[in-house]
Design a protein around this motif. Structure first.
Motif, mmCIF file in Angstrom:
data_model
loop_
_atom_site.group_PDB
_atom_site.id
_atom_site.type_symbol
_atom_site.label_atom_id
_atom_site.label_comp_id
_atom_site.label_asym_id
_atom_site.label_seq_id
_atom_site.Cartn_x
_atom_site.Cartn_y
_atom_site.Cartn_z
ATOM 1 N N ASP A 5 0.803 -1.231 0.000
ATOM 2 C CA ASP A 5 0.000 0.000 0.000
ATOM 3 C C ASP A 5 0.832 1.275 0.000
ATOM 4 O OD1 ASP A 5 -2.370 -1.388 -0.097
ATOM 5 O OD2 ASP A 5 -2.645 -1.426 2.066
ATOM 6 N N VAL A 6 1.823 1.321 -0.893
ATOM 7 C CA VAL A 6 2.575 2.557 -1.092
ATOM 8 C C VAL A 6 1.658 3.604 -1.718
ATOM 9 C CG1 VAL A 6 4.471 3.595 -2.403
ATOM 10 C CG2 VAL A 6 4.782 1.385 -1.307
ATOM 11 N N SER A 7 1.839 4.880 -1.336
ATOM 12 C CA SER A 7 0.990 5.959 -1.848
ATOM 13 C C SER A 7 1.139 6.119 -3.355
ATOM 14 C CB SER A 7 1.363 7.272 -1.168
ATOM 15 O OG SER A 7 1.164 7.193 0.224
ATOM 16 N N LEU A 8 0.147 6.728 -3.968
ATOM 17 C CA LEU A 8 0.231 7.040 -5.395
ATOM 18 C C LEU A 8 1.393 8.006 -5.641
ATOM 19 C CD1 LEU A 8 -3.552 7.622 -6.272
ATOM 20 C CD2 LEU A 8 -2.191 5.572 -6.676
ATOM 21 N N PRO A 9 1.952 8.019 -6.845
ATOM 22 C CA PRO A 9 3.061 8.930 -7.138
ATOM 23 C C PRO A 9 2.657 10.396 -7.024
ATOM 24 C CG PRO A 9 2.276 7.842 -9.131
ATOM 25 C CD PRO A 9 1.606 7.167 -7.987
ATOM 26 N N ASP A 10 3.662 11.255 -6.858
ATOM 27 C CA ASP A 10 3.417 12.688 -6.654
ATOM 28 C C ASP A 10 2.532 13.298 -7.726
ATOM 29 O OD1 ASP A 10 4.892 12.604 -4.375
ATOM 30 O OD2 ASP A 10 6.690 13.532 -5.232
ATOM 31 N N GLU A 11 2.783 12.935 -9.001
ATOM 32 C CA GLU A 11 2.026 13.564 -10.083
ATOM 33 C C GLU A 11 0.536 13.229 -10.008
ATOM 34 O OE1 GLU A 11 4.297 9.974 -11.863
ATOM 35 O OE2 GLU A 11 4.674 11.654 -10.477
ATOM 36 N N GLU A 12 0.207 12.029 -9.515
ATOM 37 C CA GLU A 12 -1.206 11.659 -9.400
ATOM 38 C C GLU A 12 -1.856 12.340 -8.200
ATOM 39 O OE1 GLU A 12 -1.848 7.463 -9.635
ATOM 40 O OE2 GLU A 12 -0.922 7.293 -11.630
ATOM 41 N N ARG A 13 -1.106 12.506 -7.108
ATOM 42 C CA ARG A 13 -1.646 13.239 -5.964
ATOM 43 C C ARG A 13 -1.839 14.717 -6.306
ATOM 44 N NH1 ARG A 13 2.178 10.181 -3.049
ATOM 45 N NH2 ARG A 13 3.340 12.030 -2.374
ATOM 46 N N GLU A 14 -0.980 15.232 -7.183
ATOM 47 C CA GLU A 14 -1.148 16.617 -7.644
ATOM 48 C C GLU A 14 -2.456 16.773 -8.418
ATOM 49 O OE1 GLU A 14 0.424 19.252 -7.051
ATOM 50 O OE2 GLU A 14 2.352 18.648 -6.203
ATOM 51 N N ILE A 15 -2.802 15.762 -9.211
ATOM 52 C CA ILE A 15 -4.058 15.798 -9.967
ATOM 53 C C ILE A 15 -5.249 15.840 -9.012
ATOM 54 C CG2 ILE A 15 -5.572 14.438 -11.473
ATOM 55 C CD1 ILE A 15 -3.031 13.440 -12.907
ATOM 56 N N ILE A 16 -5.180 15.029 -7.955
ATOM 57 C CA ILE A 16 -6.251 15.033 -6.943
ATOM 58 C C ILE A 16 -6.353 16.407 -6.295
ATOM 59 C CG2 ILE A 16 -6.985 14.042 -4.738
ATOM 60 C CD1 ILE A 16 -5.556 11.435 -5.637
ATOM 61 N N ALA A 17 -5.206 17.002 -5.985
ATOM 62 C CA ALA A 17 -5.194 18.328 -5.360
ATOM 63 C C ALA A 17 -5.788 19.381 -6.283
ATOM 64 C CB ALA A 17 -3.758 18.708 -4.997
ATOM 65 N N GLU A 18 -5.471 19.295 -7.572
ATOM 66 C CA GLU A 18 -5.994 20.276 -8.529
ATOM 67 C C GLU A 18 -7.519 20.228 -8.582
ATOM 68 O OE1 GLU A 18 -4.082 19.337 -12.186
ATOM 69 O OE2 GLU A 18 -2.094 20.026 -11.531
ATOM 70 N N VAL A 19 -8.083 19.016 -8.562
ATOM 71 C CA VAL A 19 -9.548 18.892 -8.579
ATOM 72 C C VAL A 19 -10.140 19.517 -7.324
ATOM 73 C CG1 VAL A 19 -11.469 17.264 -8.499
ATOM 74 C CG2 VAL A 19 -9.540 16.835 -10.030
ATOM 75 N N LEU A 20 -9.523 19.234 -6.177
ATOM 76 C CA LEU A 20 -10.031 19.789 -4.924
ATOM 77 C C LEU A 20 -9.936 21.321 -4.905
ATOM 78 C CD1 LEU A 20 -8.513 17.125 -2.529
ATOM 79 C CD2 LEU A 20 -10.945 17.616 -2.762
ATOM 80 N N LEU A 21 -8.851 21.844 -5.417
ATOM 81 C CA LEU A 21 -8.654 23.299 -5.413
ATOM 82 C C LEU A 21 -9.648 24.021 -6.316
ATOM 83 C CD1 LEU A 21 -4.742 23.442 -5.373
ATOM 84 C CD2 LEU A 21 -6.298 24.023 -3.507
ATOM 85 N N VAL A 22 -10.132 23.338 -7.342
ATOM 86 C CA VAL A 22 -11.161 23.932 -8.200
ATOM 87 C C VAL A 22 -12.409 24.254 -7.375
ATOM 88 C CG1 VAL A 22 -12.780 23.420 -10.076
ATOM 89 C CG2 VAL A 22 -10.347 22.900 -10.348
ATOM 90 N N HIS A 23 -12.672 23.435 -6.348
ATOM 91 C CA HIS A 23 -13.868 23.598 -5.519
ATOM 92 C C HIS A 23 -13.523 24.182 -4.147
ATOM 93 C CE1 HIS A 23 -16.246 21.244 -8.402
ATOM 94 N NE2 HIS A 23 -15.195 20.456 -8.488
ATOM 95 N N ALA A 78 -4.709 -2.103 -11.491
ATOM 96 C CA ALA A 78 -5.018 -0.884 -12.236
ATOM 97 C C ALA A 78 -5.946 0.038 -11.443
ATOM 98 C CB ALA A 78 -5.675 -1.248 -13.565
ATOM 99 N N GLU A 79 -6.393 -0.397 -10.280
ATOM 100 C CA GLU A 79 -7.337 0.388 -9.494
ATOM 101 C C GLU A 79 -6.620 1.261 -8.469
ATOM 102 O OE1 GLU A 79 -9.967 -2.385 -7.690
ATOM 103 O OE2 GLU A 79 -10.985 -2.917 -9.567
ATOM 104 N N ARG A 80 -7.116 2.502 -8.315
ATOM 105 C CA ARG A 80 -6.602 3.417 -7.305
ATOM 106 C C ARG A 80 -7.665 3.616 -6.232
ATOM 107 N NH1 ARG A 80 -5.314 4.955 -12.341
ATOM 108 N NH2 ARG A 80 -3.158 5.505 -12.827
#
Length: 318
Positions: free
Chosen positions: A208-226, A243-245
């Motif tokens: 259960d290693v965390s997702l890579p930085d670039e994918e966590r950045e994508i999650i952050a960008e979506v949150l920041l939109v709202h 293949a599942e996150r």
């Protein structure tokens, strides 16, 4: 038959042909480097069957025994393949050292029909390049660890086959039979490197290693939109299974925001993250803003009344 299963089946077919051809020719002309390639292809054949099983099983929907799906089967498959590659490398090293000893003692120094060996090495390199390119393309499109592992196997075969081809050519030109086991040792070292890389790639999601930085950045960008619709978020956790996150977080909203509004906001965030990172399962725990929080809106309404609220760094996972 879906695309993942089709390319996995293609790998099985190509490895079956190459394994038989290399072993037969290697035994016929006494070349340990060709035999080492035959062993490598044989291990790849086993790995291809494992990958075929993994992509079939991982595509099954969640059930009562596997509530989070079957995605990690692909990671288990990749780890097993890495172990198989390591075993193949050790076998090749043993055979090569034995051949060097025999040559030094004046035995086993003859290598037979080099021309036929060079042909099968050339054919092997071309076939594996075509199949591995196809496998890697589908692996990237479907985010399949099992197919990526199989592609890395075959890509390693491309390099080692070219190495053996070059070595056989040098033996033909120089007559130095000792080059044969030396080349086999070089092949084994390349295989060990591939085994290490694959183990790292496949095993990490199992713990259960965390997702890579670039994918966590994508999650952050979506949150920041709202960001103007909630106060803050925290306890962001991410992991991957095949293949599942999987993503979960706590979303702090204004104290008097209605359940309907919070539900719609969470649905919107989940949908937008899934559009950018396909196959992502998101769980959002909504909680009211505490009156002790200076950023908490004092009046009823949505968090949009909160201007300049702090958004915590999504990379800081517990």
């Amino acid at each position: 038959m879906d695309e993942k299963t089709q390319v996995a089946s293609l790998s099985v077919i190509s490895n079956t042909f190459l394994t038989l051809a290399k072993v037969v020719i290697g035994l016929a002309n006494g070349s340990v480097s060709i035999l080492s390639e035959g062993i490598h292809s044989g291990i790849d054949l086993v790995a291809s069957f494992i990958a075929l099983f993994a992509v079939r099983e991982s595509g099954k929907p969640a059930d009562t025994r596997h509530a989070y799906g079957h995605g990690k089967i692909e990671n288990v498959s990749g780890t097993i393949e890495a172990v198989l590659i390591f075993v193949a490398a050790i076998m090749i090293i043993f055979e090569a050292i034995q051949k060097v000893y025999n040559i030094i003692e004046g035995e086993g120094g003859h290598v037979g029909d080099l021309g036929l060996g060079m042909v099968i090495m050339g054919v092997s390199a071309i076939m594996n390049l075509i199949v591995s390119t196809r496998l890697m393309k589908v692996a990237k499109l479907t985010d399949s660890v099992a197919l990526e592992a199989d592609a890395l196997h075959l890509r390693t075969d491309v390099y080692t086959s070219l190495g053996v081809f070059s070595g056989l050519l040098l033996i033909k030109l120089t007559g130095w039979a000792i080059l044969d086991p030396i080349i086999a040792l070089g092949v084994a070292l390349m295989i060990l490197k591939a085994s290490f890389d694959l183990t790292k790639e496949a095993f990490s999601p199992l713990v259960d290693v965390s997702l890579p930085d670039e994918e966590r950045e994508i999650i952050a960008e979506v949150l920041l939109v709202h960001a103007d619709e909630f106060v803050e978020f925290h306890k962001l956790r991410t992991r991957k299974a095949g293949a599942e996150r999987h993503v979960d977080l706590h979303l702090v909203v204004a104290k008097y925001t209605s359940v309907v509004d919070v539900h719609e906001l969470c649905d919107m965030i989940e949908q937008e993250i899934n559009e950018k990172l396909h196959g992502t399962h998101i769980l959002i725990h909504a909680e009211p803003c505490s009156s002790r929080d200076t950023a908490c809106p004092a009046e009823e309404g949505l968090a949009s009344s909160c201007q300049g609220c702090e958004i915590r760094n999504p990379k800081q996972e517990p």
